[in-house]
Design a protein around this motif. Structure first.
Motif, mmCIF file in Angstrom:
data_model
loop_
_atom_site.group_PDB
_atom_site.id
_atom_site.type_symbol
_atom_site.label_atom_id
_atom_site.label_comp_id
_atom_site.label_asym_id
_atom_site.label_seq_id
_atom_site.Cartn_x
_atom_site.Cartn_y
_atom_site.Cartn_z
ATOM 1 N N SER A 26 41.556 -122.548 -71.381
ATOM 2 C CA SER A 26 42.749 -121.936 -71.972
ATOM 3 C C SER A 26 43.492 -122.969 -72.821
ATOM 4 O O SER A 26 43.259 -124.174 -72.703
ATOM 5 C CB SER A 26 43.671 -121.420 -70.865
ATOM 6 N N ASP A 27 44.386 -122.486 -73.652
ATOM 7 C CA ASP A 27 45.176 -123.394 -74.486
ATOM 8 C C ASP A 27 45.977 -124.373 -73.632
ATOM 9 O O ASP A 27 46.082 -125.551 -73.971
ATOM 10 C CB ASP A 27 46.119 -122.605 -75.397
ATOM 11 N N ASN A 28 46.523 -123.895 -72.513
ATOM 12 C CA ASN A 28 47.286 -124.783 -71.622
ATOM 13 C C ASN A 28 46.400 -125.867 -71.020
ATOM 14 O O ASN A 28 46.815 -127.015 -70.890
ATOM 15 C CB ASN A 28 47.982 -123.990 -70.518
ATOM 16 N N ASP A 29 45.182 -125.481 -70.646
ATOM 17 C CA ASP A 29 44.240 -126.470 -70.107
ATOM 18 C C ASP A 29 43.851 -127.481 -71.178
ATOM 19 O O ASP A 29 43.754 -128.681 -70.911
ATOM 20 C CB ASP A 29 42.990 -125.791 -69.543
ATOM 21 N N LEU A 30 43.637 -127.000 -72.405
ATOM 22 C CA LEU A 30 43.290 -127.911 -73.504
ATOM 23 C C LEU A 30 44.424 -128.885 -73.798
ATOM 24 O O LEU A 30 44.194 -130.073 -74.028
ATOM 25 C CB LEU A 30 42.929 -127.115 -74.761
ATOM 26 N N LEU A 31 45.663 -128.391 -73.748
ATOM 27 C CA LEU A 31 46.821 -129.270 -73.952
ATOM 28 C C LEU A 31 46.910 -130.317 -72.846
ATOM 29 O O LEU A 31 47.214 -131.480 -73.104
ATOM 30 C CB LEU A 31 48.118 -128.457 -73.988
ATOM 31 N N ALA A 32 46.640 -129.890 -71.621
ATOM 32 C CA ALA A 32 46.670 -130.826 -70.499
ATOM 33 C C ALA A 32 45.611 -131.913 -70.679
ATOM 34 O O ALA A 32 45.892 -133.110 -70.489
ATOM 35 C CB ALA A 32 46.463 -130.090 -69.174
ATOM 36 N N LEU A 33 44.403 -131.510 -71.053
ATOM 37 C CA LEU A 33 43.334 -132.484 -71.274
ATOM 38 C C LEU A 33 43.703 -133.449 -72.401
ATOM 39 O O LEU A 33 43.521 -134.658 -72.274
ATOM 40 C CB LEU A 33 42.018 -131.769 -71.613
ATOM 41 N N TYR A 34 44.215 -132.905 -73.485
ATOM 42 C CA TYR A 34 44.607 -133.738 -74.632
ATOM 43 C C TYR A 34 45.664 -134.761 -74.223
ATOM 44 O O TYR A 34 45.524 -135.952 -74.497
ATOM 45 C CB TYR A 34 45.135 -132.852 -75.760
ATOM 46 N N SER A 35 46.714 -134.280 -73.585
ATOM 47 C CA SER A 35 47.823 -135.178 -73.256
ATOM 48 C C SER A 35 47.405 -136.241 -72.241
ATOM 49 O O SER A 35 47.791 -137.409 -72.364
ATOM 50 C CB SER A 35 49.030 -134.390 -72.758
ATOM 51 N N LEU A 36 46.613 -135.860 -71.260
ATOM 52 C CA LEU A 36 46.140 -136.841 -70.270
ATOM 53 C C LEU A 36 45.223 -137.867 -70.920
ATOM 54 O O LEU A 36 45.298 -139.066 -70.618
ATOM 55 C CB LEU A 36 45.424 -136.135 -69.117
#
Length: 88
Positions: free
Chosen positions: A23-33
């Protein structure tokens, strides 16, 4: 190379092998981490509100300000493992 760094690099490879798109939220989490683990705290000006994607990435990364690199790597690895179970 430390075990943590090796696990982090393996997680980067594993995330590309997911059978479904996160999901977009998961992708954002991966990116930020990932950014926090590799570059540290966010820097530079916040993107303008017309650049929605860049602004979302910046904001997600900014929420991790102060998180140590090792902690961000561990969270990234855990997130990839969670996604592997959920998305295959």
């Amino acid at each position: 190379m430390s075990d943590l760094k090796a696990q982090f690099e393996q997680a980067q490879k594993d995330v590309r092998k997911l059978t479904k798109k996160p999901s977009d939220n998961d992708l954002l989490a991966l990116y930020s981490l990932f950014k926090q683990a590799t570059e540290g705290d966010v820097s530079g000006p916040r993107p303008g509100m017309l650049n929605v994607v860049a602004r979302a990435k910046y904001d997600a990364w900014a929420k991790l300000k102060g998180t140590k690199n090792d902690a961000a790597m561990k969270q990234y690895i855990a997130k990839v493992e969670e996604l592997q179970k959920k998305l295959g």
